[in-house]
Motif scaffolding. Structure first.
Motif, short mmCIF file in Angstrom:
data_model
loop_
_atom_site.label_atom_id
_atom_site.label_comp_id
_atom_site.label_asym_id
_atom_site.label_seq_id
_atom_site.Cartn_x
_atom_site.Cartn_y
_atom_site.Cartn_z
N TYR A 28 0.82 -1.20 0.00
CA TYR A 28 0.00 0.00 0.00
C TYR A 28 0.86 1.26 0.00
CZ TYR A 28 -3.97 -3.03 0.83
OH TYR A 28 -4.93 -3.98 0.69
N SER A 29 1.97 1.23 0.66
CA SER A 29 2.83 2.41 0.69
C SER A 29 3.42 2.67 -0.70
CB SER A 29 3.94 2.27 1.73
OG SER A 29 4.80 1.21 1.40
N ASP A 30 3.74 1.62 -1.46
CA ASP A 30 4.22 1.80 -2.84
C ASP A 30 3.13 2.41 -3.71
OD1 ASP A 30 6.72 0.82 -2.26
OD2 ASP A 30 6.31 -1.22 -3.03
N ILE A 31 1.91 1.94 -3.55
CA ILE A 31 0.78 2.47 -4.33
C ILE A 31 0.55 3.94 -3.97
CG2 ILE A 31 -1.70 2.33 -4.68
CD1 ILE A 31 -1.46 -0.70 -4.46
N ILE A 32 0.61 4.23 -2.69
CA ILE A 32 0.41 5.61 -2.23
C ILE A 32 1.52 6.51 -2.78
CG2 ILE A 32 0.40 7.11 -0.21
CD1 ILE A 32 -1.07 4.84 1.27
N MET A 33 2.74 6.05 -2.75
CA MET A 33 3.86 6.83 -3.28
C MET A 33 3.69 7.09 -4.78
SD MET A 33 5.86 7.87 -0.99
CE MET A 33 7.26 8.37 -1.93
N ARG A 34 3.24 6.07 -5.52
CA ARG A 34 3.02 6.25 -6.96
C ARG A 34 1.89 7.25 -7.22
NH1 ARG A 34 3.51 -0.04 -8.72
NH2 ARG A 34 5.78 -0.17 -8.55
N ILE A 35 0.85 7.18 -6.43
CA ILE A 35 -0.27 8.12 -6.57
C ILE A 35 0.20 9.54 -6.28
CG2 ILE A 35 -2.49 8.83 -5.59
CD1 ILE A 35 -3.13 5.83 -5.26
N ILE A 36 0.98 9.68 -5.24
CA ILE A 36 1.51 11.00 -4.88
C ILE A 36 2.42 11.52 -5.98
CG2 ILE A 36 3.03 12.23 -3.28
CD1 ILE A 36 1.86 10.49 -1.04
N GLN A 37 3.29 10.64 -6.51
CA GLN A 37 4.19 11.05 -7.59
C GLN A 37 3.41 11.49 -8.83
OE1 GLN A 37 6.72 7.64 -8.04
NE2 GLN A 37 8.20 8.36 -6.51
N LYS A 38 2.36 10.71 -9.17
CA LYS A 38 1.53 11.08 -10.32
C LYS A 38 0.81 12.40 -10.06
CE LYS A 38 0.80 6.57 -12.38
NZ LYS A 38 -0.16 5.58 -12.83
N ALA A 39 0.32 12.61 -8.87
CA ALA A 39 -0.38 13.84 -8.53
C ALA A 39 0.58 15.04 -8.61
CB ALA A 39 -1.00 13.75 -7.15
N VAL A 40 1.76 14.85 -8.10
CA VAL A 40 2.77 15.92 -8.17
C VAL A 40 3.13 16.19 -9.62
CG1 VAL A 40 5.17 16.50 -7.61
CG2 VAL A 40 3.69 15.53 -5.85
N PHE A 41 3.28 15.14 -10.41
CA PHE A 41 3.62 15.30 -11.82
C PHE A 41 2.50 16.03 -12.55
CE2 PHE A 41 3.55 13.76 -16.22
CZ PHE A 41 4.80 14.19 -16.63
N VAL A 42 1.25 15.65 -12.30
CA VAL A 42 0.10 16.30 -12.95
C VAL A 42 0.05 17.77 -12.54
CG1 VAL A 42 -2.43 16.38 -13.00
CG2 VAL A 42 -1.24 14.20 -13.27
N LYS A 43 0.26 18.04 -11.27
CA LYS A 43 0.25 19.42 -10.80
C LYS A 43 1.39 20.22 -11.41
CE LYS A 43 -1.20 21.74 -6.75
NZ LYS A 43 -1.79 21.52 -5.47
N LEU A 44 2.55 19.61 -11.53
CA LEU A 44 3.71 20.27 -12.14
C LEU A 44 3.43 20.57 -13.61
CD1 LEU A 44 6.62 21.24 -11.84
CD2 LEU A 44 7.36 18.93 -12.43
N VAL A 45 2.84 19.61 -14.32
CA VAL A 45 2.49 19.84 -15.73
C VAL A 45 1.48 20.98 -15.84
CG1 VAL A 45 1.33 18.83 -17.74
CG2 VAL A 45 3.07 17.51 -16.52
N PHE A 46 0.50 21.00 -14.95
CA PHE A 46 -0.50 22.06 -14.95
C PHE A 46 0.16 23.43 -14.72
CE2 PHE A 46 -3.45 24.78 -12.58
CZ PHE A 46 -4.48 24.88 -13.50
N ILE A 47 1.04 23.48 -13.75
CA ILE A 47 1.73 24.75 -13.44
C ILE A 47 2.59 25.18 -14.63
CG2 ILE A 47 3.53 25.79 -11.99
CD1 ILE A 47 2.37 24.11 -9.66
N LEU A 48 3.31 24.25 -15.23
CA LEU A 48 4.15 24.59 -16.38
C LEU A 48 3.30 25.07 -17.55
CD1 LEU A 48 6.85 21.76 -16.26
CD2 LEU A 48 7.15 24.19 -15.75
N THR A 49 2.16 24.45 -17.77
CA THR A 49 1.27 24.87 -18.84
C THR A 49 0.77 26.29 -18.59
OG1 THR A 49 0.58 22.58 -19.20
CG2 THR A 49 -0.85 24.30 -20.09
N LYS A 50 0.37 26.58 -17.36
CA LYS A 50 -0.09 27.93 -17.02
C LYS A 50 1.04 28.95 -17.19
CE LYS A 50 -4.35 27.37 -16.05
NZ LYS A 50 -5.36 27.99 -16.88
N LEU A 51 2.23 28.57 -16.77
CA LEU A 51 3.38 29.45 -16.91
C LEU A 51 3.68 29.72 -18.38
CD1 LEU A 51 5.65 30.99 -15.50
CD2 LEU A 51 7.01 28.90 -15.56
N GLU A 52 3.60 28.67 -19.19
CA GLU A 52 3.82 28.82 -20.63
C GLU A 52 2.78 29.75 -21.23
OE1 GLU A 52 2.92 25.61 -23.70
OE2 GLU A 52 5.10 25.43 -23.43
#
Length: 114
Positions: free
Chosen positions: A3-27
């Motif tokens: 479960y901790s691996d799944i949670i870490m992957r979910i968090i990583q994906k969420a951070v990645f999605v948020k980062l992509v969103f921020i970069l898109t807005k910045l662009e």
């Protein structure tokens, strides 16, 4: 720890999605700022072109007037200078008109005063 691996992957994906969103807005922000700056510069250049065209027209009118007022000797001297220097706006000073040639406004050109 499955479960901790799944949670870490979910968090990583969420951070990645948020980062992509921020970069898109910045662009998008950078693009809009650049477009605004380009539009502003285009307006400045249009105004400069307008002023230069007006100045060119004024100089052409002045040139035509001077051509009509110049004596044949002055025109010959000018043409000789152009042929020797290759350009009427060379590094040398323009020839000084010979004789008492003076252009006066029409109100002062009447010759008599009250």
């Amino acid at each position: 720890c499955f479960y901790s691996d799944i949670i870490m992957r979910i968090i990583q994906k969420a951070v990645f999605v948020k980062l992509v969103f921020i970069l898109t807005k910045l662009e998008d922000l950078v693009k809009s700022h650049l477009m605004y700056a380009v539009r502003e510069e285009v307006e400045v250049l249009k105004e400069q072109i307008k002023e230069l065209m007006e100045r060119n027209n004024q100089l052409e009118q002045e040139n035509n007037l001077l051509k009509t007022l110049a004596s044949p000797e002055q025109m010959a001297q000018f043409q000789a200078q152009v042929q020797t220097s290759g350009s009427p706006t060379g590094a040398t000073q323009p020839p000084v008109p010979s004789g008492p040639t003076q252009v006066l406004p029409s109100s002062q050109n009447s010759g008599t005063s009250a």
